[in-house]
Design a protein around this motif. Structure first.
Motif, PDB file in Angstrom:
ATOM      1  N   ASP A  67      -3.381  -7.696  31.402  1.00 24.78           N
ATOM      2  CA  ASP A  67      -3.226  -7.605  32.852  1.00 24.78           C
ATOM      3  C   ASP A  67      -2.255  -8.667  33.368  1.00 24.78           C
ATOM      4  N   GLU A  68      -2.303  -9.853  32.780  1.00 20.26           N
ATOM      5  CA  GLU A  68      -1.362 -10.903  33.168  1.00 20.26           C
ATOM      6  C   GLU A  68       0.057 -10.517  32.771  1.00 20.26           C
ATOM      7  N   LEU A  69       0.181  -9.892  31.609  1.00 23.10           N
ATOM      8  CA  LEU A  69       1.501  -9.439  31.164  1.00 23.10           C
ATOM      9  C   LEU A  69       2.089  -8.433  32.148  1.00 23.10           C
ATOM     10  N   ILE A  70       1.277  -7.465  32.583  1.00 23.87           N
ATOM     11  CA  ILE A  70       1.761  -6.439  33.509  1.00 23.87           C
ATOM     12  C   ILE A  70       2.075  -7.048  34.877  1.00 23.87           C
ATOM     13  N   ASP A  71       1.244  -8.006  35.327  1.00 20.23           N
ATOM     14  CA  ASP A  71       1.550  -8.704  36.578  1.00 20.23           C
ATOM     15  C   ASP A  71       2.899  -9.412  36.479  1.00 20.23           C
ATOM     16  N   SER A  72       3.128 -10.085  35.372  1.00 23.73           N
ATOM     17  CA  SER A  72       4.407 -10.775  35.171  1.00 23.73           C
ATOM     18  C   SER A  72       5.566  -9.785  35.140  1.00 23.73           C
ATOM     19  N   LEU A  73       5.344  -8.635  34.492  1.00 27.06           N
ATOM     20  CA  LEU A  73       6.382  -7.607  34.435  1.00 27.06           C
ATOM     21  C   LEU A  73       6.820  -7.199  35.835  1.00 27.06           C
ATOM     22  N   TYR A  74       5.853  -6.913  36.702  1.00 28.18           N
ATOM     23  CA  TYR A  74       6.200  -6.496  38.059  1.00 28.18           C
ATOM     24  C   TYR A  74       6.889  -7.612  38.839  1.00 28.18           C
ATOM     25  N   LEU A 388       3.190  -1.341  25.281  1.00 29.72           N
ATOM     26  CA  LEU A 388       4.287  -1.867  24.470  1.00 29.72           C
ATOM     27  C   LEU A 388       5.604  -1.804  25.239  1.00 29.72           C
ATOM     28  N   PHE A 389       5.802  -0.749  26.021  1.00 35.61           N
ATOM     29  CA  PHE A 389       6.995  -0.680  26.864  1.00 35.61           C
ATOM     30  C   PHE A 389       6.967  -1.759  27.937  1.00 35.61           C
ATOM     31  N   ALA A 390       5.773  -2.076  28.432  1.00 30.91           N
ATOM     32  CA  ALA A 390       5.653  -3.175  29.392  1.00 30.91           C
ATOM     33  C   ALA A 390       6.122  -4.481  28.762  1.00 30.91           C
ATOM     34  N   GLN A 391       5.803  -4.682  27.472  1.00 24.22           N
ATOM     35  CA  GLN A 391       6.255  -5.872  26.778  1.00 24.22           C
ATOM     36  C   GLN A 391       7.778  -5.913  26.690  1.00 24.22           C
ATOM     37  N   LEU A 392       8.391  -4.769  26.368  1.00 25.10           N
ATOM     38  CA  LEU A 392       9.851  -4.713  26.318  1.00 25.10           C
ATOM     39  C   LEU A 392      10.457  -5.029  27.690  1.00 25.10           C
ATOM     40  N   GLY A 393       9.894  -4.430  28.741  1.00 27.70           N
ATOM     41  CA  GLY A 393      10.411  -4.657  30.085  1.00 27.70           C
ATOM     42  C   GLY A 393      10.269  -6.103  30.522  1.00 27.70           C
ATOM     43  N   ALA A 394       9.146  -6.728  30.185  1.00 20.56           N
ATOM     44  CA  ALA A 394       8.933  -8.116  30.559  1.00 20.56           C
ATOM     45  C   ALA A 394       9.964  -9.032  29.909  1.00 20.56           C
TER      46      ALA A 394
END
Length: 599
Positions: A67-74, A388-394
């Motif tokens: 969830d922290e990863l996705i927050d950072s992504l946005y 995993l795509f969220a990781q790439l985007g981040a």
């Protein structure tokens, strides 16, 4: 992160530890993790596999801070946020997705109870959230309380070893997201529609002089476009239509690159690439594509792939001299291995993602022309792959996917949950909110949404916040039309579109006319690569995850497509209309306007 039992193993050895912990009392009885109600469409039981059939289990452990990863992504992708463009490093991403120590302990304890040594039998990725184990089928069946079968595809005769359900101790459900290969029957089919491949008839081809004599067409921004582009698409057509003509990339020596994925034994042919350049981009003659082998992937020059040639010829044709990277990942239509057939990696997709994420250096944009009906992927798999795509985007990558070639739904349009209801079928991974789905248009002045451009609404993923302004007006216009055939609260697809018919591709030395959203995705990805070039050459970071930008400050940078519909499932499908629509998304790109908006 080193778990307590791994430390014990290193001190006393696996055998001593196994004597004490062979049957952990704290693990509960098995309960179903995932199951299909019926055999997925087009598959049938063929035979029983041998007990010693080798299986490489890929186990996705729960990511502790996703969830922290996705927050950072946005945050790093929102042009109005203070962190915009401050992409994360590989180590920062791995720290956020690494499993909790408790997860590692309980999963390894379960493995030990089945005679698997976590210190020597298990391979772990950098973050430790994916583990792989090579085991005989009989052992896998025991671990997962299941029975595998050989299933045969009714139309293609492909064979795979799968099960309709698998179970884990209830205590493990909160620690393991997914295990494959188990219940995923779809094998990431390429989007290219073979019905759109036709040999060019020389007798019907105009000469260079005849083509030059045709009057130009005026584009949506006053640009002049060769009239032949209305039916015959070349790099020059795309550069004229989307206004990249005259832009010379400058950031190749600053790390700007584009990545093209290759699966199912689709290989880029170098001779065909040079022939393509000689015909359609003479200034690029001598340039080449760098091939990176993922887990032993090949690039056989005797088997030129239509899909691979299309993708690479047009990304290079648009972005030259920007470096193009072609990732060849092994795995074809699955086979049943025997004594002379080597082990087949028939689920290469996660392998490719983990490979790219394991490197500190990677391209800033990617295009992929593979996918399948969302419902054919277990939801757990779709969510995990999406993350995993969220990781790439981040980490600063822009990820483009073809939206599909089935209109509002290919095949029977029936659900696979046992009810056999008719519904529109969106395509995954385009439905993942962390990728940019690309639909298709055709003709010029005006462009129109083409009939096969797949669009609609995800069942698995709810509408992301970046679509909250764009999608509701489309739904309001639609009213009760198609009520019950789609999920109005789902993530809308596609996000954008680009030309997708009549692409001139060199295959085996001959020019073929190719169509599909598999042409649209590399086209749009090429334009994104040029936008990245503009930013990087001006000292700014790459665009990264695109969607929050596209749906906000980027909207004026698109030509709204107002004509076309995408029939399917016995309906006319969705209509192109003012604003976002479920056939062409926000529209087609105007490089000049987008360049000024992202500057």
């Amino acid at each position: 992160m080193v778990s307590s039992f791994i430390r014990l193993l290193s001190t006393f050895g696996f055998s001593a530890f196994l004597l004490v912990h062979a049957a952990p009392a704290h693990l509960s009885e098995p309960s179903v993790k995932h199951a299909w109600q019926q055999i997925p469409a087009d598959w049938e039981v063929h035979d029983a596999p041998a007990a010693d059939h080798p299986i490489t289990l890929k186990i996705g452990l729960k990511q502790s801070r996703i969830d922290e990863l996705i927050d950072s992504l946005y945050q790093v992708s929102d042009p109005f946020h203070g962190r915009y463009g401050q992409h994360l490093s590989r180590l920062e991403v791995e720290e956020l997705v690494a499993p909790h120590a408790d997860t590692v302990d309980v999963v390894d304890s379960w493995l030990i109870s089945h005679g698997v040594d976590p210190s020597s039998d298990v391979t772990r990725n950098g973050a430790g959230d994916w583990i792989s184990i090579r085991l005989p089928l009989s052992k896998v069946e025991s671990m997962l309380s299941t029975k595998y079968q050989i299933y045969k595809h009714k139309r293609t005769s492909e064979k795979i070893v799968r099960t309709l359900s698998y179970s884990l101790p209830r205590d493990l459900h909160d620690h393991i997201d997914i295990i494959q290969p188990t219940t995923m029957f779809d094998n990431m089919r390429k989007m290219h529609a073979t019905s759109h491949v036709n040999k060019v008839d020389p007798s019907s081809t105009l000469s260079a002089a005849e083509l030059a004599a045709l009057p130009d067409v005026t584009g949506p921004n006053g640009q002049q476009i060769a009239a032949s582009c209305n039916t015959t698409v070349t790099p020059t057509c795309l550069m004229q239509l989307y206004r990249t003509e005259g832009y010379v990339p400058k950031a190749a020596n600053k790390g700007n690159r584009i990545g093209i994925t290759g699966f199912l034994e689709q290989f880029i042919n170098f001779v065909d690439l040079q022939t393509f350049f000689s015909k359609f981009r003479p200034d690029a003659l001598g340039a080449n594509v760098t091939v990176i082998s993922v887990d032993g992937g090949l690039n056989d020059q005797t088997i030129p792939g239509v899909e691979a040639n299309l993708d690479n010829q047009y990304t290079e044709g648009i972005t030259f001299p920007t470096p193009n990277i072609f990732y060849s990942t092994p795995g074809t239509a699955p086979t049943i291995n025997d004594s002379v057939t080597p082990p087949q990696r028939d689920e290469p997709y996660i392998d490719w993602l983990n490979f790219v994420l394991s490197h500190d250096d990677m391209p800033f944009s990617f295009t992929t022309s593979y996918g399948g009906d969302e419902q054919t992927f277990p939801k757990e798999f779709a969510v995990r792959a999406c993350n995993l795509f969220a990781q790439l985007g981040a980490r600063g990558a822009s990820i483009m996917f073809s939206s599909g070639d089935g209109g509002v739904g290919a095949g029977t349009c029936e659900t696979n949950d046992g009810t056999n209801r008719t519904i529109f079928q969106p395509v995954f991974p385009a439905t993942c909110p962390f990728v940019t789905g690309v639909g298709a248009t055709f003709q010029i002045a005006p462009e129109k949404g083409i009939f096969f451009s797949q669009g609609g609404f995800s069942v698995y993923f709810p509408r992301p916040s970046f679509q909250d302004k764009a999608v509701p007006p489309f739904l309001q216009k639609l009213g009760n039309t198609y009520k019950g055939l789609f999920t109005p609260g789902g993530r809308g697809v596609p996000d954008v579109s680009a030309q997708g018919e009549g692409f001139q591709v060199v295959v085996g030395g001959e020019v073929e006319s190719v169509g599909g959203t598999s042409a649209s995705s590399p086209t749009f990805a090429g334009i994104v690569t040029l936008l990245n070039d503009f930013r990087i050459s001006n000292g700014k970071p790459p665009l990264g995850f695109l969607n929050p930008l596209l749906y906000s400050v980027g909207v004026p940078g698109f030509v709204d497509i107002l004509l076309g519909n995408n029939p399917g499932c016995g309906t006319p499908g969705f209509n192109a209309t003012e604003g976002w629509d479920a056939i062409t998304g926000l529209g087609t790109p105007d490089f000049v306007k987008l360049k000024s908006l992202i500057g």
